[in-house]
Design an enzyme around this catalytic site. Structure first.
Site, mmCIF file in Angstrom:
data_model
loop_
_atom_site.group_PDB
_atom_site.id
_atom_site.type_symbol
_atom_site.label_atom_id
_atom_site.label_comp_id
_atom_site.label_asym_id
_atom_site.label_seq_id
_atom_site.Cartn_x
_atom_site.Cartn_y
_atom_site.Cartn_z
ATOM 1 N N ASN A 152 0.875 -1.177 0.000
ATOM 2 C CA ASN A 152 0.000 0.000 0.000
ATOM 3 C C ASN A 152 0.911 1.226 0.000
ATOM 4 O OD1 ASN A 152 -1.794 2.051 0.542
ATOM 5 N ND2 ASN A 152 -2.330 1.365 2.601
ATOM 6 N N LYS A 179 0.144 4.233 -0.308
ATOM 7 C CA LYS A 179 -0.511 5.383 0.346
ATOM 8 C C LYS A 179 -0.328 6.655 -0.489
ATOM 9 C CE LYS A 179 0.029 3.193 4.799
ATOM 10 N NZ LYS A 179 0.101 3.342 6.240
ATOM 11 N N HIS A 220 -9.421 0.845 5.113
ATOM 12 C CA HIS A 220 -8.137 0.990 5.801
ATOM 13 C C HIS A 220 -8.329 1.868 7.044
ATOM 14 C CE1 HIS A 220 -4.004 2.209 6.609
ATOM 15 N NE2 HIS A 220 -3.646 1.115 5.963
ATOM 16 N N GLU A 240 -6.679 4.216 8.196
ATOM 17 C CA GLU A 240 -6.485 5.656 7.974
ATOM 18 C C GLU A 240 -7.737 6.287 7.383
ATOM 19 O OE1 GLU A 240 -2.861 5.370 5.727
ATOM 20 O OE2 GLU A 240 -1.791 4.775 7.552
ATOM 21 N N GLU A 251 -5.367 -5.773 10.583
ATOM 22 C CA GLU A 251 -4.400 -4.713 10.838
ATOM 23 C C GLU A 251 -4.737 -4.044 12.169
ATOM 24 O OE1 GLU A 251 -2.321 -3.314 6.994
ATOM 25 O OE2 GLU A 251 -3.969 -1.963 7.411
ATOM 26 N N GLY A 297 2.116 1.595 11.177
ATOM 27 C CA GLY A 297 3.010 2.753 11.156
ATOM 28 C C GLY A 297 3.720 3.027 12.468
ATOM 29 N N SER A 349 3.362 -2.643 10.409
ATOM 30 C CA SER A 349 4.808 -2.646 10.701
ATOM 31 C C SER A 349 5.522 -3.930 10.283
ATOM 32 C CB SER A 349 5.048 -2.359 12.196
ATOM 33 O OG SER A 349 4.538 -1.083 12.529
HETATM 34 C C1 PEP Z 1 -0.776 -0.123 6.351
HETATM 35 O O1 PEP Z 1 -0.943 1.084 6.349
HETATM 36 O O2 PEP Z 1 -1.626 -0.889 5.851
HETATM 37 C C2 PEP Z 1 0.442 -0.628 6.957
HETATM 38 C C3 PEP Z 1 0.493 -1.905 7.222
HETATM 39 O O3 PEP Z 1 1.432 0.273 7.216
HETATM 40 P P1 PEP Z 1 2.878 -0.032 7.834
HETATM 41 O O4 PEP Z 1 3.402 -1.259 7.166
HETATM 42 O O5 PEP Z 1 3.690 1.175 7.526
HETATM 43 O O6 PEP Z 1 2.670 -0.235 9.301
#
Ligand code: PEP
Length: 253
Positions: free
Chosen positions: A8, A10, A96, A98, A168, A174, A214
């Site tokens: 992703n 973003k 997601h 976010e 997630e 993040g 992460s």
């Molecule tokens: C995400 O935003 O779906 C995500 C997993 O981000 P990150 O890997 O940066 O934690």
């Protein structure tokens, strides 16, 4: 069942030259490597989809990061599932954390998007997961049940194979903090049970369950391989082609 590694990107990659650099680096990293057991998907911002589709090559599939749940019409600033499908997307990330956080997306709205995506033949990658406060209050089962039941409301079990659930935990996205393998395995079992209650056992087994939050080449064994997840959704590390491909190699092998 094959594995999946989804990147992703973003709201990153700000220019044409940055995009060209990214695509060229990703292709270089993929090189002659074979990923017989793993699908690799990249989800760039909308404005880059066409160029990614034309230039990224056969080893990478294309996904979007969001969509509007209408086919066409007077919805200024929005992108329709038909547009995504016609530009070559196979997948679309929906719900997601976010988007839930910054755009107040609700499970009901995400459900409308899942319905419309499936209607046009796009495969939804639906994100679910608890916040830190919900985890601390032992609410994971309640949160996952509500999210999954609402986002999949009215979806026929014959569509189960088209759907991917990305677990997630919001506190892991993040942050460089990851759950333990056991915590992820427990969440996966909960998600499986919820899916069985919606689709029944045979069909529920066709829905892939990914981990996201992460993930990097050092954590991937613990967060994906050990808890036997069907793959990962990657944010930051997908912006670094070397790391992204390394994660895909670990999962594929
Ligand atoms: C995400 O935003 O779906 C995500 C997993 O981000 P990150 O890997 O940066 O934690």
């Amino acid at each position: 069942m094959g594995k999946m590694v989804i990147g992703n990107l973003k709201m990153n990659i700000l220019s044409v030259s940055e995009r060209e650099q990214y695509i060229s680096n990703l292709k270089k990293e993929l090189g002659k490597k074979e990923f017989s057991k793993t699908e690799i998907v990249v989800c760039p911002p909308f404005v880059h989809l066409e160029s990614f589709g034309k230039n990224i090559g056969q080893k990478v599939k294309l996904g979007a990061q969001n969509m509007f749940p209408q086919r066409e019409g007077s919805f200024t600033g929005e992108i329709s599932p038909a547009m995504l499908k016609n530009i070559g997307c196979e997948y679309v990330i929906l719900g997601h954390s976010e988007r839930r956080k910054y755009f107040d997306e609700t499970d009901k709205e995400i459900n409308l998007k899942v319905v419309e995506a499936l209607k046009i033949g796009l495969k939804p990658v639906v994100c679910v997961g608890e916040t830190k406060a919900e985890k601390e209050a032992n609410q994971i089962l309640r949160v996952l049940t509500k999210q999954i039941k609402e986002v999949l409301a009215g979806i026929s079990r014959t569509k189960a194979e088209q759907i991917t659930i990305a677990y997630e935990p919001v506190w892991a996205v993040g942050t460089d903090i990851v759950p333990t393998s056991n915590e992820i395995m427990e969440a996966k079992l909960l998600i499986k049970k919820i899916l069985i209650s919606i689709f029944d056992k045979k069909y529920a087994g066709m829905t892939k369950i990914l981990y996201g939050g992460s993930v990097n080449s050092k954590t991937v064994l613990e967060v994906c391989v050990d808890p036997a997840m069907d793959g990962v959704l990657i944010g930051r590390e997908s912006l670094i082609p070397y790391e992204f491909v390394k994660i895909a190699e670990i999962i594929n092998n």
